[in-house]
Design an enzyme around this catalytic site. Structure first.
Site, PDB file in Angstrom:
ATOM      1  N   CYS A  80      -6.149 -10.343   0.969  1.00  0.00           N
ATOM      2  CA  CYS A  80      -5.078 -10.670   1.928  1.00  0.00           C
ATOM      3  C   CYS A  80      -4.817 -12.190   1.783  1.00  0.00           C
ATOM      4  O   CYS A  80      -3.873 -12.756   2.320  1.00  0.00           O
ATOM      5  CB  CYS A  80      -5.402 -10.294   3.355  1.00  0.00           C
ATOM      6  N   HIS A  90      -9.446 -11.095   8.168  1.00  0.00           N
ATOM      7  CA  HIS A  90      -8.225 -10.664   7.493  1.00  0.00           C
ATOM      8  C   HIS A  90      -7.472 -11.695   7.591  1.00  0.00           C
ATOM      9  O   HIS A  90      -7.433 -12.289   8.748  1.00  0.00           O
ATOM     10  CB  HIS A  90      -8.000  -9.282   7.976  1.00  0.00           C
TER      11      HIS A  90
END
Length: 994
Positions: free
Chosen positions: A454, A823
């Site tokens: 990510c 994330h």
């Protein structure tokens, strides 16, 4: 006797007439004397019981049978012989089929009357053989239930020894054939009762003869694990699980999961069918067995099975939560599946759309257990949203629906997550299969997460949304090149034109990943961005050197002798044919700072110009930080050496990131009142800094360490300004890495002070790697009034400052509590010259124009609420902002960007990108449109890129069409099999469908 039969023809008699008839028949049975009368009476009772036209006649038959057996025991024993019973079980009675449940009921009644007679032992031996044959013929639930009741009452009829185990296996297989076609509640209850009676028989046999248990369980697993069955095993098998001793679970599951003869496909099938058992209303311990099998597979690292089954069955398990009778077991399985599936949010996101309707139903259904259940369910949702933070568009409605319920403490959530994970959360699993689908309504393409990538995906989407940079990359002539810029060009082309919902950037990941980044590990996106821009910059500089060394003209003879150059020898053209030798990275993201150091003893000034591609903005340290020494943190940019290691989220790029234990992570609560803004951080970055004490400056003129003032001035503003908020800090006192969770206000429009005329006194320049160049932001303070007066007296020239307007175009968010976990996702929008020019002019016209050109600090531009909602400053649709979250791309708004940290405290802005806007009549530093960076339209795709995209789109459409056809085939086959079972009594073969 004939008269009696005539009186029984109709059951429409009044009650007193029926009683009179029954009395006469019973009296006739008692008074039967002759052989013929006894034979006739036995025949009559058998006829009434087996062939009676209605319940009245059957009732008369059973009452007469009882009276006859009591008064004529020898005759009854002689007529109800083993041969008679064998004939009933094999041939039936009259037109009555031998599989009719009425025959079992008749035999059951007769055995009760003969239990004390010696001849009954012969009948038991006959029944032992016949019941084994009958279960092998797969009796329906009604007959099987009657047979189970008979065997439960007369255990002497149950097969013994070896045939006992075989009988149990065949009864298990018979139950697997059970199907319920009832729609009425009474019929459903009867079906459940029939299955329960069969399972109770097995329970009694297992208790009496434990040796039959293991063969029975082996048969169960053989059925549910088979991939070649022509029928789907009934979920009625779930009724057997509750009778298996719980203490056997561990042994049996370990045996199954370690048996190498059991293939993964069979284990997957078995687990899926066991999960289907959660639908059986009266089954107990099914959830215990399912969870035990899931844990057993995790223990032997069968993660592929766990992933496949979880993704396939998670929605079915969630749907069981709607039914109170199976709700608790379903929640236990759902919780384990979600909490153990910690490598990817895919399983959780499959059920996210179903959460709010369920919560609303539980809140209003009035069921006595709904409130307690809702508390458990809410806790599970908080755990999942905590672990998979970074999806505000998905979780907003869930948070709203459970806002009135208690929220678990963070330590409790962490404990639950740590206890449930399949592994130690190395997050090294391969990404799940991306379902074939078209693009989202946004028309934008996502990026597949290739295993904790990510950090890369968020940066790529941010660069892609830098409109001018994307257009220039796509316009480059890079045919035949295998360089990183070529791979970025191909990636941008796919993001712009692929038919896929998400593209997997495997090649670009391998080419652009820094050498110190471990594959599959979480990394810092800002560190990746600096490395990527530096690689692209150095690559283009290398190409420029190669181009300058090539001869400008090549003779025809040389061309004929040497032939065409190979692709490896070809040097692509990355720069336009003009006098500007700057690289594309320098033109797009490059700016310049001047670092000045003034000795406060002799007032001599030393200055050095430094290029930069991003600014690392530290948070203002607390007052007490001066006592603890400088705050260290190695967020240093490759092109901005004067920016020292301050509050960094990653270690020195040369050595790679140094991981710290997860247990050392601490949280810094939001303390700022009012909240900081991005201009505040920029101003703090540019504020003068006093060099003193241990950080004193060595003045070459004074030839000694002196107190000095260091200043930073921006002299060249980049087209795209990249700002990194240094949220990941190392606390030297506590020896822990921490994340600064302070909310930072992000203005949509901002002004940056740029110095257009800088005095250049003669002095010794600082060396690039000199110790004095290390910035100490922890000690950066505004100079005192006396120091300011000294500085003014020592300066011989004034500096002209212009305020350069910038408009926000991208924000990379970090969701998590440390640099080692969490994330990344990003917000972005296309910002073109026409979008912001007029609106910025209007905004600035509200200010004092004279002041706008001389403000020496960074400031935000006020934007009205309506303007903040628009897609652009010129007032387009509010669906201008997009949320890029790996494969997922959705519409967003500027309000969601500004309010994200208020709604989700772990989600904080990390990397911001602003685009410089030109105001009519003004041109700062001779940049802007004049430097050729602004392109007004997307360039046409080159043939090589176009061919690659067309090829991939064809492949994608072919695969998707195959999937559609396969799904249609399965639907047709399932429907046809259902019809064939009802009408043709047989499943259809694959060849028939084909």
């Amino acid at each position: 006797m004939d008269k009696i039969l005539e009186g029984l023809v109709s059951s429409n008699h009044p009650v007193h007439v029926k009683k009179a008839i029954i009395k006469k028949v019973v009296e006739a049975a008692e008074k039967a004397v002759t052989e013929e009368q006894c034979q006739a009476m036995f025949t009559l009772t058998t006829h009434l019981i087996l062939l009676g036209e209605d319940a009245f006649q059957k009732q008369v038959g059973f009452q007469v049978l009882e009276a006859y057996a009591r008064y004529h025991r020898p005759e009854f024993e002689r007529y109800f012989s083993k041969d008679f019973v064998l004939g009933l079980l094999q041939q039936g009675y009259g037109e009555l089929h031998h599989k009719d449940p009425a025959i079992i009921d008749f035999i059951h009644s007769c055995l009760r009357l003969l239990i004390s007679c010696p001849s009954v032992l012969e009948i038991f031996s006959v029944i032992q053989v016949e019941v084994l044959r009958m279960v092998c013929e797969r009796p329906d639930p009604a007959l099987c239930a009657r047979l189970s009741t008979l065997l439960s009452d007369f255990v002497q009829c149950i097969p013994k020894d070896k045939t006992g185990g075989l009988f149990c296996q065949q009864l298990v297989r018979t139950i697997s054939y059970f199907q319920c076609f009832a729609n009425e509640e009474q019929e459903l209850r009867e079906y459940v009762n029939q299955v329960t009676r069969a399972s109770t028989l097995l329970q009694n046999i297992w208790k009496t003869d434990p040796a039959t248990l293991l063969p029975s369980l082996q048969e169960v697993f053989s059925i549910i694990s088979s991939t070649e069955l022509t029928y789907e095993p009934s979920i009625a098998l779930a009724c057997l699980v509750q009778h298996i001793p719980v203490q056997m679970i561990t042994v049996l599951i370990k045996s199954l999961t370690t048996d190498h003869s059991v293939k993964d496909t069979n284990m997957t099938k078995a687990l899926c069918r066991m999960i289907d058992w959660l639908s059986w209303p009266l089954a107990h311990n099914v959830d215990i067995w399912v969870i035990a099998l899931l844990k057993g597979l995790a223990a032997v690292q069968k993660f592929t099975i766990l992933i496949d089954v979880t993704l396939l069955k998670i929605e079915l398990v969630f749907n069981r939560l709607w039914y109170p009778i199976v709700r608790q077991g379903a929640l236990a399985v759902l919780s384990h599946m979600l909490l153990s599936f910690q490598h990817s949010p895919e399983a959780f996101h499959l059920v996210v759309p179903r959460v709010v309707p369920l919560v609303q139903s539980l809140t209003t259904d009035g069921h006595p257990n709904s409130k307690d259940f809702l508390l458990q369910f809410s806790k599970l949702m908080h755990c999942m949203m905590y672990h998979y933070s970074g999806f505000p568009d998905l979780y907003d409605h869930i948070l709203e629906s459970i806002k009135d319920l208690p929220k678990p403490e963070e330590d409790e959530i962490k404990l639950v997550l740590n206890q449930s994970a399949w592994t130690s959360q190395s997050n090294s699993f391969a990404p799940g299969f991306l379902r074939q689908s078209g693009k989202s309504e946004t028309g934008k393409t996502g990026l597949v997460n290739l295993g904790n990538t990510c950090y890369m995906n968020s940066i790529i989407q941010t660069l892609f949304m830098a409109t001018d940079f994307r257009r220039h990359v796509l316009s480059l002539n890079l045919n035949g090149s295998e360089r990183l810029m070529k791979k970025l060009q191909l990636l941008f082309a796919f993001l712009a034109h692929t038919q896929r919902a998400a593209y997997a950037p495997k090649n670009f990941l391998e080419a652009s990943r820094p050498p110190w980044f471990n594959a599959g590990s979480q990394q810092d996106c800002s560190e990746y961005l600096r490395f990527l821009l530096d690689r692209l910059h150095e690559e283009e500089k290398t190409i420029q050197v190669l181009q300058s060394s090539e001869p400008k003209e090549v003779s025809a003879d040389d061309r004929n002798d040497n032939g065409p150059k190979s692709p490896d020898e070809h040097v692509p053209s990355l720069t336009p044919t003009d006098c500007d030798s700057r690289t594309l990275i320098e033109k797009t993201f490059g700016g310049k700072l001047i670092t000045g150091i003034r000795c406060m003893h002799c007032n001599s000034i030393s200055e050095k110009e430094e290029p930069f591609t991003d600014l690392s903005l530290a948070f203002c340290p607390p007052v007490t930080s001066a006592d603890t020494g400088p705050v260290e943190g190695p967020m240093v940019g490759p092109m901005l050496h004067c920016q020292g290691s301050v509050n960094g989220g990653s270690e020195n790029p040369e050595s790679g990131p140094v991981k710290s234990p997860a247990s050392s992570v601490s949280i810094v609560p939001v303390m700022s009142e009012p909240p900081l803004s991005v201009p505040d951080l920029v101003n703090y970055f540019l504020a003068p800094e006093i060099l003193d004490a241990d950080n004193a400056y060595f003045c070459e003129k004074c030839v000694s360490l002196q107190r000095a003032e260091r200043t930073l001035k921006m002299v060249s503003a980049p087209e795209y300004l990249i700002l990194t908020l240094l949220r990941f800090a190392y606390d030297a006192k506590c020896h822990v890495r921490r994340k600064i969770l302070d909310n930072v206000t992000i203005p949509a429009l901002m002004r940056l002070p740029v110095h257009t005329h800088i005095p250049r006194p003669s002095s010794t320049s600082l060396q690039e790697d000199s110790p004095e160049c290390t910035e100490n932001l922890a000690k950066k303070l505004k100079p005192s009034q006396n120091d300011e007066e000294e500085r003014i007296d020592g300066a011989v020239q004034d500096t002209s400052v212009q305020s350069v307007p910038y408009v926000l175009c991208s924000v990379v968010m970090h969701s998590g509590l440390s640099s080692e976990s969490g994330h990344y996702y990003s917000y972005g929008r296309n910002v073109c010259e026409v979008d912001g020019t007029q609106h910025l002019a209007n905004c600035l016209s509200l200010k004092d124009d004279n002041r706008a050109d001389c403000i020496p600090s960074c400031s935000s531009l006020a934007v009205s609420h309506e303007q903040g909602n628009t897609s652009s400053p010129s007032g387009h649709s509010d669906k201008d902002w997009l949320l890029f979250n790996d494969s997922r791309v959705t519409y967003a708004s500027f309000q969601s960007v500004q309010n994200i940290t208020n709604r989700f405290p772990k989600d904080t802005a990390y990397v911001l990108m602003y685009r410089k806007q030109e105001i009519p009549g003004k041109n700062v530093n001779g940049t802007g449109v004049a430097n050729g960076m602004r392109m007004n339209a997307e360039p046409p795709l080159q043939k090589e890129l176009l061919d690659a995209i067309i090829k991939d789109n064809k492949l994608f459409l072919q695969v998707r069409n195959i999937d559609i056809l396969a799904n249609s085939y399965c639907v047709v086959k399932s429907t046809y099999n259902m019809v064939s079972k009802l009408y043709y009594k047989g499943p259809i073969s694959q060849s028939k469908v084909s």
